[in-house]
Write an enzyme that holds these catalytic residues in place. Sequence first.
Site, PDB file in Angstrom:
ATOM      1  CG  HIS A  27      46.823  44.472  29.786  1.00  0.00           C
ATOM      2  ND1 HIS A  27      46.839  45.847  29.840  1.00  0.00           N
ATOM      3  CD2 HIS A  27      48.107  44.081  29.621  1.00  0.00           C
ATOM      4  CE1 HIS A  27      48.085  46.262  29.713  1.00  0.00           C
ATOM      5  NE2 HIS A  27      48.877  45.219  29.581  1.00  0.00           N
TER       6      HIS A  27
ATOM      7  CG  ASP B  88      53.343  37.783  29.572  1.00  0.00           C
ATOM      8  OD1 ASP B  88      54.339  38.120  28.915  1.00  0.00           O
ATOM      9  OD2 ASP B  88      52.944  38.399  30.577  1.00  0.00           O
TER      10      ASP B  88
HETATM   11  N1  COA Z   1      42.411  35.202  35.692  1.00  0.00           N
HETATM   12  C1  COA Z   1      41.192  35.194  36.263  1.00  0.00           C
HETATM   13  N2  COA Z   1      40.492  36.311  36.532  1.00  0.00           N
HETATM   14  C2  COA Z   1      41.059  37.471  36.212  1.00  0.00           C
HETATM   15  C3  COA Z   1      42.319  37.555  35.611  1.00  0.00           C
HETATM   16  C4  COA Z   1      42.993  36.354  35.351  1.00  0.00           C
HETATM   17  N3  COA Z   1      44.196  36.370  34.791  1.00  0.00           N
HETATM   18  N4  COA Z   1      42.627  38.845  35.410  1.00  0.00           N
HETATM   19  C5  COA Z   1      41.604  39.562  35.853  1.00  0.00           C
HETATM   20  N5  COA Z   1      40.644  38.743  36.352  1.00  0.00           N
HETATM   21  C6  COA Z   1      39.369  39.133  36.921  1.00  0.00           C
HETATM   22  C7  COA Z   1      39.539  39.660  38.337  1.00  0.00           C
HETATM   23  O1  COA Z   1      39.480  38.603  39.270  1.00  0.00           O
HETATM   24  C8  COA Z   1      38.393  40.601  38.425  1.00  0.00           C
HETATM   25  O2  COA Z   1      37.234  39.845  38.602  1.00  0.00           O
HETATM   26  P1  COA Z   1      36.024  40.334  39.556  1.00  0.00           P
HETATM   27  O3  COA Z   1      35.582  41.645  38.968  1.00  0.00           O
HETATM   28  O4  COA Z   1      35.014  39.242  39.468  1.00  0.00           O
HETATM   29  O5  COA Z   1      36.660  40.494  40.909  1.00  0.00           O
HETATM   30  C9  COA Z   1      38.312  41.222  37.027  1.00  0.00           C
HETATM   31  O6  COA Z   1      38.889  40.252  36.172  1.00  0.00           O
HETATM   32  C10 COA Z   1      39.071  42.528  36.895  1.00  0.00           C
HETATM   33  O7  COA Z   1      40.426  42.288  37.185  1.00  0.00           O
HETATM   34  P2  COA Z   1      41.344  43.231  38.064  1.00  0.00           P
HETATM   35  O8  COA Z   1      42.018  42.406  39.136  1.00  0.00           O
HETATM   36  O9  COA Z   1      40.638  44.465  38.484  1.00  0.00           O
HETATM   37  O10 COA Z   1      42.428  43.631  37.004  1.00  0.00           O
HETATM   38  P3  COA Z   1      43.751  44.455  37.279  1.00  0.00           P
HETATM   39  O11 COA Z   1      43.767  45.540  36.296  1.00  0.00           O
HETATM   40  O12 COA Z   1      43.908  44.847  38.700  1.00  0.00           O
HETATM   41  O13 COA Z   1      44.866  43.359  36.998  1.00  0.00           O
HETATM   42  C11 COA Z   1      46.334  41.963  35.890  1.00  0.00           C
HETATM   43  C12 COA Z   1      45.444  43.194  35.749  1.00  0.00           C
HETATM   44  C13 COA Z   1      47.202  41.867  34.644  1.00  0.00           C
HETATM   45  C14 COA Z   1      47.273  42.126  37.103  1.00  0.00           C
HETATM   46  C15 COA Z   1      45.448  40.712  36.047  1.00  0.00           C
HETATM   47  O14 COA Z   1      44.636  40.586  34.925  1.00  0.00           O
HETATM   48  C16 COA Z   1      46.261  39.456  36.291  1.00  0.00           C
HETATM   49  O15 COA Z   1      46.640  39.166  37.431  1.00  0.00           O
HETATM   50  N6  COA Z   1      46.559  38.670  35.211  1.00  0.00           N
HETATM   51  C17 COA Z   1      47.373  37.488  35.336  1.00  0.00           C
HETATM   52  C18 COA Z   1      48.854  37.866  35.335  1.00  0.00           C
HETATM   53  C19 COA Z   1      49.310  38.313  33.951  1.00  0.00           C
HETATM   54  O16 COA Z   1      49.051  37.659  32.964  1.00  0.00           O
HETATM   55  N7  COA Z   1      50.084  39.407  33.931  1.00  0.00           N
HETATM   56  C20 COA Z   1      50.689  39.913  32.707  1.00  0.00           C
HETATM   57  C21 COA Z   1      50.017  41.160  32.243  1.00  0.00           C
HETATM   58  S1  COA Z   1      50.667  41.677  30.674  1.00  0.00           S
END
Ligand code: COA
Length: 374
Positions: free
Chosen positions: A263, A314
């Site tokens: 998140h 979710d």
């Molecule tokens: N699965 C695997 N790795 C994840 C992850 C996931 N769901 N969410 C974050 N990470 C990892 C990233 O790859 C990153 O790793 P790194 O530092 O080694 O590169 C680290 O965690 C930080 O994540 P980041 O991409 O900067 O987070 P964000 O704030 O940009 O993205 C989300 C947040 C929600 C978009 C992201 O966590 C995600 O795509 N989750 C899956 C989709 C989801 O469940 N969405 C509903 C949200 S309520």
Amino acid sequence: MSNKDNQVSEGLEGVLAFESSISHIDGNIPELVIRGYDINDIVNNLIYEEMAYLLIYGDLPSPSQLSDFDAELKSLRNIPVSVLKFLSDVPSESHPMSVLRTAVSMLGCIDLESDLSEESSVFLKLKSLIAQIPTVVAAQARILTGQITVEADSSLSHSSNYYHMVTGEIADEKILNAFDAVLVIYAEHEINASTFACRVVTGTESDIYSSVVAGISAIKGPLHGGAIDGSMNMLMEIASKENAEDYVKNALANKRKLPGFGHRVYRAGDPRAHVLKRMTLELANSRNDSKWFDIALEAERQMASQKSIIPNVDYYAAPLLYHIGFPVVLMTNVVTSARIAGWSAHILEQHAKNRLIRPRAKYTGKMGIKIPKS
Ligand code: COA
């Protein structure tokens, strides 16, 4: 005010875009407060109608206000025949969120007074959408499973009627409480991508339906509301808790984002996921079927130990909705049918104190190039 340092915040992370009195997230505690009330208190005490009232009017309803609001929502549940016909005629392979987006857009075309000039009509239109989006989603569920649609029943509450229109059955108390809690939990969540999209469109003084269509377009994405279908599909792919360790290892090795995890704001835990995890376990136990909960729990443990990433709202909402009979392909639609209440509050707030939303970009392209003379 200009950005003197010319700093870009990728994904607008940490940027305060508005003042808002609707909801507050503290990702460190972590906590979610809506109109002053903690989400745990809300979910233990309010039903969806009360939550929707709280969101759009700013305060909890008195008993007579609730009774009037409930009657009004009931009177608004039916959708036009032309929208029902569209839902029947659209190819069954169409993405269910694209179908919902188009249905709401149709509602906006049918409503010939969809602008923002009359305050009372703005409230009425938002209440119509709170009442009608569940009817659209329920009709989608019936049509996709080859069944005839079920008429709205005005003797039933919002959630009870919604469940009835989807399944044709009357929910028992456990199912109803769980389903209503899901709708309450999803009703509002500060300035997430879809809410921001609604506010951007409202900020241009476009119409309500256009704002909501923008919200639907944003929440459809797999990084946002679309993650709920992805979560259930992932649990199905894992298929047994013994497979969870390898599944997570492979996904992380391939830099795949697992739906239902991570998140932007909650880095230490999503309070909504805690509530839903408990409710999913209770439902699983009451039905002697903890298969999906067990798989989810093991995958959560694996994510915690392999990459320290938390489950979000979710993750446990998906098996909960699956347990109570909602088709996986419609889970994002269910989330949308709940979030319309929060979007409504933000549309009203933006409209009441509007300033066009117009950020800037830091230019990284070329400069000074001359068009070649031919
Ligand atoms: N699965 C695997 N790795 C994840 C992850 C996931 N769901 N969410 C974050 N990470 C990892 C990233 O790859 C990153 O790793 P790194 O530092 O080694 O590169 C680290 O965690 C930080 O994540 P980041 O991409 O900067 O987070 P964000 O704030 O940009 O993205 C989300 C947040 C929600 C978009 C992201 O966590 C995600 O795509 N989750 C899956 C989709 C989801 O469940 N969405 C509903 C949200 S309520």
